[in-house]
Design a protein around this motif. Structure first.
Motif, short mmCIF file in Angstrom:
data_model
loop_
_atom_site.label_atom_id
_atom_site.label_comp_id
_atom_site.label_asym_id
_atom_site.label_seq_id
_atom_site.Cartn_x
_atom_site.Cartn_y
_atom_site.Cartn_z
N GLU A 100 0.82 -1.22 0.00
CA GLU A 100 0.00 0.00 0.00
C GLU A 100 0.85 1.27 0.00
OE1 GLU A 100 -3.47 2.18 2.71
OE2 GLU A 100 -2.70 0.19 3.26
N PHE A 101 1.92 1.27 0.79
CA PHE A 101 2.78 2.45 0.88
C PHE A 101 3.44 2.74 -0.48
CE2 PHE A 101 6.99 4.31 1.38
CZ PHE A 101 6.75 5.40 2.21
N THR A 146 2.51 1.67 -3.47
CA THR A 146 1.49 2.00 -4.47
C THR A 146 1.10 3.47 -4.37
OG1 THR A 146 0.61 -0.26 -4.45
CG2 THR A 146 -0.84 1.46 -5.27
N ARG A 147 1.06 3.98 -3.17
CA ARG A 147 0.66 5.37 -2.95
C ARG A 147 1.73 6.35 -3.40
NH1 ARG A 147 -0.55 4.72 1.89
NH2 ARG A 147 1.18 5.70 3.00
N HIS A 148 3.00 5.97 -3.32
CA HIS A 148 4.08 6.93 -3.54
C HIS A 148 4.84 6.78 -4.85
CE1 HIS A 148 3.83 8.87 0.39
NE2 HIS A 148 3.71 7.67 0.94
N ARG A 188 5.64 10.43 -6.35
CA ARG A 188 4.57 11.41 -6.42
C ARG A 188 4.90 12.63 -5.56
NH1 ARG A 188 0.88 8.16 -5.89
NH2 ARG A 188 -0.06 8.22 -7.97
N THR A 193 5.15 6.44 -8.76
CA THR A 193 4.34 6.73 -9.94
C THR A 193 4.92 6.13 -11.23
OG1 THR A 193 5.51 8.82 -10.30
CG2 THR A 193 3.51 8.87 -8.95
#
Length: 238
Positions: free
Chosen positions: A163-164, A166-168, A185, A170
């Protein structure tokens, strides 16, 4: 004679049951398929629509609902669906009340190649064409082609399952030396990942670095972060 009556009745009942079963079976076989239904295994954006699946449910140029049940080749229909570019797996079956059902699992993109040609890399590490129905929000891949995109699959798969990350993260860029660089990102420093090895160690080091730099308010002071040196993260300041 009385002693034989129970046996005679039993034989009669069995013959009657066999007749009724055969009659019902023949009527069942002779009926057309009533309707077609498509079920997607997961609630998600549709890379292939229900209408597209229905169009594939065609046999000998006839609408499926005009086909008699016993003449429908379920294996053939299932094979047609499984050969679709957007379908990972399909199961086709007939219900007792004459309805044709297709249970469809779509392919799942985890990254998108951009550049000379554009396509997805799916969760099984296979090339997947873009969908006209929906554009997936996944990391972008630069410097890749169909011939070398599998090199980055272990990295993109790891990102997808975290999750971490995937969030950061790009984008992943393939450098001229065949190694990889990550783009983040809202931050203007690059992350030199190196080769697709020690992936778990490198990403754990990166997450530890990121959280520490964020706490110290130093994320915007770096120009480059290098993860290829074992247990340490080497940073270059602006």
């Amino acid at each position: 004679m009385k002693a034989k009556m129970p046996y005679i009745k039993l034989v009669f009942v069995l013959l009657l049951a066999a007749f009724l079963f055969g009659f019902a079976e023949n009527r069942h076989k002779g009926r057309n398929i009533k309707e077609v239904g498509v079920q997607f295994t997961e609630s998600e954006n549709l890379y292939v629509t229900e209408q597209a699946v229905n169009k594939l449910l065609i046999q000998n140029n006839q609408a499926v609902t005009s086909i008699v049940k016993e003449t429908l080749d379920l294996n053939r229909v299932e094979s047609i669906l499984n050969n679709h570019d957007m379908i990972e797996n399909a199961e086709v079956y007939l219900t007792l009340d004459g309805k044709l059902r297709a249970k469809v699992s779509q392919r799942k993109p985890i990254a998108r190649v951009v550049g000379g040609s554009s396509f997805y890399l799916d969760r099984n590490g296979k090339v997947m064409p873009l969908s006209p129905n929906y554009s997936a929000r996944v990391p972008l891949l630069f410097g890749f082609s169909e011939s070398n995109v599998t090199e980055v699959y272990p990295i993109t798969k790891y990102i997808r399952n975290d999750e971490f990350l995937t969030r950061h993260i790009t984008a992943v860029r393939r450098l001229n030396n065949g190694r990889f660089e990550l783009e983040l990102r809202k931050l203007d420093f690059s992350v030199y990942f190196g080769e697709a090895e020690d992936i778990d160690l490198k990403f754990n080091n990166f997450k530890a670095f990121y959280k520490k730099a964020l706490k110290d308010e130093k994320l915007n002071t770096y120009r480059k972060v290098n993860l290829q040196f074992g247990n340490q993260v080497v940073c270059t300041k602006k």
